[in-house]
Write a protein that holds these residues in place. Sequence first.
Motif, PDB file in Angstrom:
ATOM      1  N   PHE A   7      -2.233   8.963 -12.315  1.00  0.00           N
ATOM      2  CA  PHE A   7      -2.898   8.216 -11.250  1.00  0.00           C
ATOM      3  C   PHE A   7      -2.876   6.711 -11.499  1.00  0.00           C
ATOM      4  CE2 PHE A   7      -5.080  12.414 -10.959  1.00  0.00           C
ATOM      5  CZ  PHE A   7      -4.656  12.724  -9.672  1.00  0.00           C
ATOM      6  N   GLU A   8      -3.070   6.286 -12.761  1.00  0.00           N
ATOM      7  CA  GLU A   8      -3.092   4.844 -13.062  1.00  0.00           C
ATOM      8  C   GLU A   8      -1.752   4.206 -12.740  1.00  0.00           C
ATOM      9  OE1 GLU A   8      -5.660   3.275 -13.745  1.00  0.00           O
ATOM     10  OE2 GLU A   8      -7.081   4.867 -14.245  1.00  0.00           O
ATOM     11  N   LEU A  11      -1.329   3.305  -9.058  1.00  0.00           N
ATOM     12  CA  LEU A  11      -2.028   2.089  -8.649  1.00  0.00           C
ATOM     13  C   LEU A  11      -1.227   0.854  -8.995  1.00  0.00           C
ATOM     14  CD1 LEU A  11      -5.716   2.898  -9.616  1.00  0.00           C
ATOM     15  CD2 LEU A  11      -4.660   2.968  -7.365  1.00  0.00           C
ATOM     16  N   ARG A 167      -3.134   2.443  -1.504  1.00  0.00           N
ATOM     17  CA  ARG A 167      -3.619   3.018  -2.761  1.00  0.00           C
ATOM     18  C   ARG A 167      -4.266   4.380  -2.519  1.00  0.00           C
ATOM     19  NH1 ARG A 167      -5.867  -2.449  -5.843  1.00  0.00           N
ATOM     20  NH2 ARG A 167      -3.811  -3.323  -6.226  1.00  0.00           N
ATOM     21  N   LEU A 171      -2.675   7.724  -4.175  1.00  0.00           N
ATOM     22  CA  LEU A 171      -3.461   8.656  -4.992  1.00  0.00           C
ATOM     23  C   LEU A 171      -3.366  10.075  -4.424  1.00  0.00           C
ATOM     24  CD1 LEU A 171      -6.620   6.473  -5.682  1.00  0.00           C
ATOM     25  CD2 LEU A 171      -4.971   7.268  -7.371  1.00  0.00           C
ATOM     26  N   ARG A 241     -11.307  13.604 -11.024  1.00  0.00           N
ATOM     27  CA  ARG A 241     -10.771  12.311 -11.436  1.00  0.00           C
ATOM     28  C   ARG A 241     -10.202  11.542 -10.245  1.00  0.00           C
ATOM     29  NH1 ARG A 241      -5.693  11.212 -15.518  1.00  0.00           N
ATOM     30  NH2 ARG A 241      -5.951   8.960 -15.668  1.00  0.00           N
ATOM     31  N   HIS A 242      -9.534  12.295  -9.366  1.00  0.00           N
ATOM     32  CA  HIS A 242      -8.996  11.694  -8.146  1.00  0.00           C
ATOM     33  C   HIS A 242     -10.116  11.090  -7.311  1.00  0.00           C
ATOM     34  CE1 HIS A 242      -7.994  12.242  -3.791  1.00  0.00           C
ATOM     35  NE2 HIS A 242      -6.912  11.590  -4.169  1.00  0.00           N
ATOM     36  N   ILE A 245     -11.584   7.936  -9.063  1.00  0.00           N
ATOM     37  CA  ILE A 245     -10.743   6.745  -8.927  1.00  0.00           C
ATOM     38  C   ILE A 245     -10.835   6.181  -7.515  1.00  0.00           C
ATOM     39  CG2 ILE A 245      -8.345   5.946  -8.945  1.00  0.00           C
ATOM     40  CD1 ILE A 245      -7.801   7.769 -11.255  1.00  0.00           C
ATOM     41  N   LYS A 246     -10.947   7.076  -6.512  1.00  0.00           N
ATOM     42  CA  LYS A 246     -11.031   6.594  -5.141  1.00  0.00           C
ATOM     43  C   LYS A 246     -12.337   5.873  -4.866  1.00  0.00           C
ATOM     44  CE  LYS A 246      -9.155   8.613  -1.686  1.00  0.00           C
ATOM     45  NZ  LYS A 246      -8.736   9.523  -0.593  1.00  0.00           N
ATOM     46  N   LYS A 248     -13.731   3.868  -6.966  1.00  0.00           N
ATOM     47  CA  LYS A 248     -13.720   2.563  -7.631  1.00  0.00           C
ATOM     48  C   LYS A 248     -13.500   1.462  -6.612  1.00  0.00           C
ATOM     49  CE  LYS A 248     -12.094   3.992 -12.213  1.00  0.00           C
ATOM     50  NZ  LYS A 248     -11.028   3.827 -13.220  1.00  0.00           N
ATOM     51  N   ILE A 250     -11.584  -0.948  -4.939  1.00  0.00           N
ATOM     52  CA  ILE A 250     -10.159  -1.243  -4.780  1.00  0.00           C
ATOM     53  C   ILE A 250      -9.962  -2.405  -3.813  1.00  0.00           C
ATOM     54  CG2 ILE A 250      -9.418   1.097  -5.302  1.00  0.00           C
ATOM     55  CD1 ILE A 250      -9.176   1.598  -2.308  1.00  0.00           C
TER      56      ILE A 250
END
Length: 763
Positions: A7-8, A11, A167, A171, A241-242, A245-246, A248, A250
Amino acid sequence: MTVKLDFEECLKDSPRFRAAIEGVEGDVGELETRLEKLVKQCNSMLEAGKVYCQNSKNFITGLKELGQHCVADSMLTESLQKFSSKLSVIVDAQGELMETTQKSVKLKLHSFVKEDVRRFKDVRKEFERSSENLEAALGRNAQAPRAKLHEVEEASNTLLAARKAFRSEALDYVLQINVTESKKKTDILAAVLSLIEAQAQFFQLGHQSLTEVEDYRKNLSEQHTQLVLNSAREKRDMEQRHAAIKTKDISYDDSIMDFSPDAPSGIAMEGYLYKRASNAFKTWSRRWFSIQKNQLVYQKKFKDQPTVVMEDLRLCTVKTSADNERRFCFEVVSPSKSCLLQADSERQQQGWISAVQNSIASAFQDCREVQHSPRGRDRCSSVSNSSGGQSGEQESTGRQALEEVQKIQGNSQCCDCGEPGPDWASINLGITLCIVCSGIHRSLGVHFSKVRSLTLDSWEPELVRLMCELGNTAINRIYEARIEEITIKKPHSTSPRQDKESWIRSKYVEKKFIQKLPETGRAAPLRRSSARRNRANTQERTGSRPALKPKPNRATLPRLTGLSLSDIGQKNHAGALQDEEEEEDLSGLHPGALLYRSAALQQFPVMADALAHGADVNWVNTTEESSTPLIQAVSANSLAACEFLLQNGANVNQADSNGRGPLHHATILGHTGLVCLFLKRGADYNAKDNKQKDPITIAVENANADIVTLLRIAKMNKEMREMDGAFGQSGDETYQDIFRDFSQMASNNPEKLKRRSTDMKIP
């Protein structure tokens, strides 16, 4: 489960990510083709009973081909090969009883192709559409003229929306890729297992052949059950985790930008930049730039050979370009050519400028080999001047800092190798270094050593004072206390770089040569003495602090050679702790408590020793209103002690149990120089204590005109920057000049900052 993409990485949207995406898409296309072929073959067996055997052979062949395609997965490949070989033995005996199993195989694989692969294609279309929108938004954002603010704002908003959408879709796409990869294995295995189990149950003629793989079949069935459980668990973790991250932030428009000179890949910095062509049309092209092997290079695609822009960064300098119509431009200049580049934002622009400057500074290590010849000195001097880019005033300040710092005992030679005339320094350790050792220190990371040039960089007065409080002799007494007991030989100025690097890492990172902490250095948190309690109560009532004892000079500080922390505590009894602390034994203090006490006494070598033994620079004394070493240094009105703690990672906004941070305490006590220092280091002037008072209110109540001026100027400067928008300047020049004057006065003429305005009124 094998994770195809991270995933990183998605991005970052690097050429590596794009290349990986292309590989995955080709793999899924090939998988879809083979699965569709297998489904058709299965359907033929159900519809054409008369040609059943021939179609069965074709199906077995399809299984073998699928196994060859999945050669990367040994378990899947082995199972397909084993089962297809056994099926070929009993193909002539198979009949209508296989129809149920064949339907199961058909439905599972058909569902995978029609649902999972189709879902993959739909997500891919959304990803490609958002990618195209982002590319277009980037172009419009880059082309927005500086003078047309409405177009700039519109382009920025469009870019932000496009980046968020990209993004999010990226993802989702990576998640779908990984889920498809996981589901492919489970569905194929489930289909094949159902086929084999039915064959074993219904066909006696194939019993003998299938018995040979019975153990393997059972083992594989157990593995499949466990695989399903693991896959479900990993899918849940991946979705969590997905989702995390979403959630966060952005909204920022920058890729991850970390300057790493010692990266294993050799790439110190990388990211997208626009480059203006040198032709007559002056066209701009977006390329993937990187700093590697002391060179600035770029490439269009991941597999392209990098194009070198600057062959030797030692001969270059970097500066912002405000004359260009486009925003966020900067220029890398060498004696033979220049390269105009454009970042996507101001943060990226500053990140690239810092990265190039750090690369230039790192390249100075190579100058040492030619420094001893006049020709070599001239060359290094030219490189230094081009890379530093400092004004005449800053160079003068650097020379003054060099003279003052080199007067301190031991500073006339490099702290680590003894080379004479060092002109580099580690500001958080308080030592001077030669150019080679400074490069090694820089590679340790800023959490170990913060390197600065004594001649090329500008020096704030408080930093010069800090350097003069420590010095090579004092620090070596700490970090080389056990050098006589160690067999490792200290390097000298002509030693190979590898020997110096090994020594420096052993000395500062592994701390092999410091005195071991005695078991007595584990005492409970400090208790407030009665004298300290009375002093604190007086301070709370009057808002002022009694005059402090004169600061111990270097002669009265404890000698650290061969001393443990317990010895230092006993030495403090005889010297600096004669007043209210004379009844307190510091011999049992752990490093955090010792740092706390020595910060109040301004005993810099003791503070450095405590940090070397692992003291938490933000250690909290729960028995004294959760005060910290930084707050203790404020109480002592020690500008250099506060700077020392800040350079070693102290939190400038950490508050005590009354909600008061260092800025609150400095304002209450009227320490204008410290207020100036904390504001420059990012202190929050709006923070309120438990009485809902911020520093500005406290300064007005205490009628301290200088502090009120500083706080209001800082607040006004921030408001002006916010009015200018996200792309405003880093600071108003008047604001910078005022803070520079206050810093000079706090260090050189502190008595001028002790005035108060008796007629000030609260607005």
